[in-house]
Design an enzyme around this catalytic site. Structure first.
Site, PDB file in Angstrom:
ATOM      1  N   GLY B 324       0.834  -1.199   0.000  1.00 29.90           N
ATOM      2  CA  GLY B 324       0.000   0.000   0.000  1.00 29.90           C
ATOM      3  C   GLY B 324       0.866   1.246   0.000  1.00 29.90           C
ATOM      4  CB  SER B 325       0.192   4.652   1.241  1.00 30.89           C
ATOM      5  OG  SER B 325      -1.001   4.737   0.501  1.00 30.89           O
ATOM      6  CB  THR B 326       4.245   1.301   3.687  1.00 34.35           C
ATOM      7  OG1 THR B 326       4.070   0.082   2.965  1.00 34.35           O
ATOM      8  CG2 THR B 326       3.249   1.364   4.826  1.00 34.35           C
TER       9      THR B 326
END
Lengths: 378, 620
Positions: B324-326
């Site tokens: 995801g956004s990590t």
């Protein structure tokens, strides 16, 4: 050569081995000798396995496969074997390299056995392909071989030996190298080469010591001084010697070996089966088996001497002498003459992997002996 | 064949005949030597060996080495050998085996499987040898048996060391466990070294460090009588005990991480970015490894194996999650390194993104859009559109090449064998695995860590540690030192990975600044944990468990819990001198900022506020 000599041994062979054996390209004396050894082996195995009949059945099945392979190989004319030699050798080298590569990437020793199964094949192939390729190479030119040919032959021997030693399987590397060397020796390798080789070996021993694995060094040290490890490898040798020595002239009787049956003797169905024979059937049994082995080797050398061309002679001779090495290394180890090298006693030890190779080797001997050209090129 | 004419066949044949005769003589000599040896052993020395065989029957009895102990980094024991009461039976001393088993079953619990194992062993062993019937009696059972002991001749209690894991489920996914050696193990174990050893490491540290923990077998020579019954010990070689092992794990931090996760399923991995030491590794839910040591009973095993929360599954090492956004800090670095963006480069975010000549709208999590956005804001507020655009400008090949340098998709080379690899997709991978070309839309969603991209929590933690150390890559490891019992601990060494070098080292600081703003900025997605007494650099992430259609609205209320998004958070602290890097995955937790970030905060508090990692490289 051959003009006047061809017809004679052919006819002689046909007279001596009439009927089925001759038509199947089998050498009857060799066949009978092999059957006798295999029969003794099964009898001893029944006792060594703790009287487990299913073990004997499995071994019988393997022997059946082995004899089948021998018969099949015997049908192939030596000329075809000669033509295949370089290809078999090349295939063997490729497989050895592939196995090393797989071994290197197959992270860690956890999968040791999976690799072990694969590992076995190429080095077994090499046991025959190496003497074949050396014989093929030396048969191309007059004998005794010139220096360049000898060097090329040494290269052909060293490459697979080094690859197998890297696996690491020093015992197999040794017998494979010996098989190739015997072809050279029989081809008339000059004495000064042999002397140089002996010198090189003496000089190379320290280097070999350096590259050996710890467990291999331990074996050598234990051999030199069994007291060093009376509870480990030394124990095997001590117990094996007690088993053989207590057998005496006629042994304790079949199925009555106390050493073997009270589980003093390690690996008694495989590498140390000769000790069971010694304990239960005594000197009579051990000498009888040794005599049979000697007969097989001498018959092989006889076949080699009678062969029609250089390739046949060298291959047959080298394979016979390699067989001698298996026998002497194993019996020497079990009687405490040689260090413990994990090599089975051919045709007798339980297990099927090297059995097939040994029988294929005898198939080659039979092929050399029974495919005789009546028309000579000259 | 033509060349054969050049040869002198007669000479060659004579030469060969000479050599063959020599070889034959050699064969006779070699076989003769063995024969002479046999005469020596079987005739000349027969008396001696006969006596040895008849009277001095010496048997080798293996003495299994005690297994090495395992401690956490502070010396708290986490795997020890405790005496266990073992019920043993000597068959030849039991008058009626069936009746005895029947009566014994009323004194201690005998499961059918215990009796089955006992009978199988009894069939193979000599009748005078003690055969285990139960491996671990409870104290109550042992006491009860002691009272009735006189009724059971041939049955006795023996005290043997058995492996025990005092921390139980807390360290199950780190330590793994030992269990009884089975047929598969026998094929790979050295038969000499394992003579007498009953258990072997099956998983985790216990498996990976098996050779070190096991030690060397000892042997004693025992004189036995003609039936093989031991009479006295002649000689003894002590076993060499297994080496003790110190973990990098801090048990207190491990417990804090476990408690921070609470009841949720998920994983926490905390590393020291300077050394690669794994400080905590939690996979929840977990299981009690003690159950496996002496053979878990089939019903209990079925319950564990079929539990929908999969307690046996090591999420930290084997769970593959969309990052995801990590992934965004790494994407930003890729963009900076490639010169596609500068930190100040702005894009306009209307709340959606389209590829040229394509009508599909890639939506931002914030429907209204983030407006004009630079890199700092894009990371701090997790603007999707900025990274859709960046990914397309970079292209999948450059993305793949850059992320690979952080170890994505390659595993971390951790010192336990069961670690899985994530998935770092490439054109070549897709052709091979799917038989399809790479589509541009797939590049777009890779930019926000969706699509094919998968990472294990361990990989995420290692990549975060690399960010924290500004490109220095260490090799994560769980063991830090080993020692012979009573000897000084020797540190274990782990080769580092090649570092990530940037053309412009100041880009590290740009991205770290953006990550600090994620936590400490006014609009940062992790501002909920900003009140820490140290500065945190972090990044939130939310990984879709299932895809939504273009116009569908994600509504957690209407979704079954198992389909809810995974919450992720990566962080390191203190931002300027990082002593800890953390990756957190909370399965079906929803929002990374609200759910995963507080978990990471509690882990970092537990480490930094206690002065953890302040002194470097302290010996255990």
């Amino acid at each position: 050569m051959n003009g006047e000599r061809i017809g004679l041994p052919g006819a002689e062979a046909a007279r001596r081995t009439p009927g089925l054996a001759a038509r199947l390209h089998l050498d009857l004396p060799l066949l009978l000798g092999l059957l006798a050894v295999a029969a003794i082996g099964l009898v001893v195995l029944y006792s060594a396995s703790g009287e487990r009949l299913e073990v004997v059945w499995r071994q019988l099945l393997r022997l059946g496969i082995g004899f089948g392979v021998m018969v099949a190989v015997a049908q192939v004319p030596p000329e075809a074997l000669r033509r295949w030699a370089p290809w078999l050798y090349a295939a063997g080298i490729l497989l050895l390299v592939a196995v090393l590569a797989v071994g290197a990437t197959g992270k860690g020793a956890q999968r040791w056995l999976d690799l072990g199964v694969v590992r076995f094949q190429p080095s077994e192939l090499m046991k025959l392909a190496l003497p074949m390729v050396v014989a093929w190479h030396l048969a191309e030119a007059p004998l005794p071989p010139a220096a360049r040919r000898v060097l090329a032959a040494f290269a052909a021997i060293l490459v697979p030996v080094a690859l197998i030693a890297r696996q690491p399987d020093l015992g197999t590397a040794l017998v494979v190298g010996a098989a190739g060397f015997f072809a050279l020796f029989l081809a008339g390798l000059r004495w000064r080469w042999l002397a140089g080789l002996a010198l090189a070996a003496a000089a190379g021993a320290p280097a070999l010591w350096h590259v050996m694995h710890d467990y291999q060094r331990a074996r050598v040290l234990t051999f030199l001084n069994p007291e060093r490890d009376p509870l480990g490898t030394g124990y095997h040798i001590i117990q094996s010697k007690i088993a053989i020595g207590s057998g005496g002239l006629f042994g304790k009787g079949w199925l009555h070996g106390t050493q073997a049956h009270l589980e003093f003797l390690p690996e008694r169905a495989t590498d140390f089966i000769f000790a069971v024979l010694g304990e239960e059937l005594g000197l009579t049994g051990t000498l009888a088996l040794l005599a049979l082995y000697l007969f097989l080797v001498l018959r092989g050398l006889h076949i080699a001497a009678r062969a029609q061309d250089t390739f046949g002679r060298l291959v047959a001779g080298a394979i016979s002498l390699a067989f001698l090495v298996y026998v002497v290394v194993n019996t020497g180890m079990v009687t405490g003459l040689l260090p413990v090298v994990g090599l089975p006693l051919p045709l007798v030890s339980y297990g099927g992997t090297s059995l097939v190779t040994v029988m294929a080797g005898f198939g080659i001997l039979m092929s050399v002996h029974t495919h005789r050209k009546l028309l000579s090129p000259s | 064949m033509r060349r054969l004419h050049l040869k002198d066949h007669r000479a060659e044949q004579r030469l060969f005949a000479r050599r063959a005769a020599l070889a034959a003589a050699l064969a006779v000599l070699a076989i003769g030597t063995v024969a002479a040896r046999l005469v020596q052993l079987q005739v000349l020395e027969h008396q001696r060996y006969s006596t040895l065989s008849r009277e001095n029957r010496v048997r080798l009895v293996p003495l299994p080495p005690p297994r090495g102990l395992i401690f956490d980094r502070n010396g708290t024991p986490v795997a020890e050998n405790r005496p266990a009461y073992r019920l043993e039976v000597v068959p030849e001393e039991v008058p009626d085996l069936d009746a005895m088993l029947e009566r014994l079953g009323r004194v201690v619990t005998l499961r059918p499987i215990d009796v089955e194992r006992f009978r199988a062993l009894a069939a193979r062993k000599p009748r005078f040898e003690a055969i285990p019937l139960r491996l671990r009696l409870s104290e109550a059972e042992a006491a009860r048996f002691a009272v009735h002991r006189h009724e059971f001749p041939g049955v006795d209690i023996a005290v043997r060391p058995a492996r025990h894991y005092p921390a139980g489920p807390l360290l199950a996914h780190v330590l793994g466990y030992v269990a009884r050696i089975d047929a598969d193990d026998l094929e790979s174990l050295d038969p000499v070294e394992y003579r007498g050893t009953s258990h072997v490491g099956k998983l985790g540290i216990e498996r990976a460090y098996e050779p070190l923990l096991h030690g060397r077998v000892g042997m004693q020579q025992v004189e036995v009588n003609a039936q093989g019954r031991p009479l006295r010990v002649l000689e003894r070689a002590r076993p060499r005990p297994g080496r003790n092992l110190w973990l990098t794990i801090d048990l207190r931090l491990q417990r804090a991480a476990q408690e921070a996760l609470g009841e949720a399923s998920g994983a926490v991995v905390a590393l020291d970015p300077r050394t690669g030491e794994v400080l905590a590794l939690v996979s929840a839910p977990s299981y009690d490894p003690n159950l496996f040591v002496n053979g878990i009973d089939p019903a209990a095993y079925r319950a564990l194996a079929h539990d929908p929360d999969r307690p046996l599954f090591n999420r930290a090492l084997r769970g593959r999650y969309p990052p995801g956004s990590t992934i965004k800090p790494f994407m930003a670095l890729a963009g900076l390194e490639a010169g596609v963006i500068a930190p100040g480069t702005t894009r306009y975010c209307p709340g959606w993104f389209v590829l040229p000549n394509d009508e599909r709208r890639y939506r931002d999590w914030k429907r209204a859009g983030h407006g004009v956005t630079d890199m700092y804001k894009a990371i701090a507020e997790s603007c999707d559109v900025y990274f859709y655009d960046l990914a397309v400008r970079l292209g999948i090949d450059r993305i793949h090449g850059f992320l690979a340098r952080f170890g994505f998709g390659a595993g971390t080379g951790l010192d336990v064998v069961e670690e899985a690899r994530g998935l770092l997709p490439s054109r070549e991978w897709k052709r091979r695995a799917r038989g399809q070309p790479w589509f541009p839309g797939e590049t777009v969603i890779t930019g926000i860590g969706q699509g094919y991209l998968l990472a294990t929590p361990m990989e995420l933690a290692a990549a975060t540690a690399t960010l924290a150390a500004r490109g220095v890559r260490v090799r994560p490891h769980l063991a830090r030192a080993a020692a012979d019992p009573g000897g000084p601990p020797e540190p274990l060494r782990f080769a580092p990975e090649p570092p990530v070098r940037l053309a412009e080292p100041r880009h590290w600081e740009a991205v770290v600044r953006a990550m600090v703003r994620t936590v400490h900025g006014r609009d940062g997605t992790a501002r909920g944990i900003a009140d820490a007494p140290y500065r945190i650099a972090g990044k939130t992430g939310t990984a879709q468990v299932f895809g939504l259609a273009e116009d569908e609205e994600y509504d957690p209320e209407t979704l079954a819990e198992r389909l809810r998004d995974h919450a992720l958070f990566i962080a390191f602290a203190p931002a300027d001198d990082p002593r800890i890097a953390v990756a957190v995955v909370v399965e079906n937790g929803g929002s990374g900022g609200a759910v995963a970030a507080p978990v990471a905060r509690r882990v970092m508090d537990a480490w930094l506020l206690r002065g953890g990692g302040a002194a470097r490289g302290t010996a255990p």
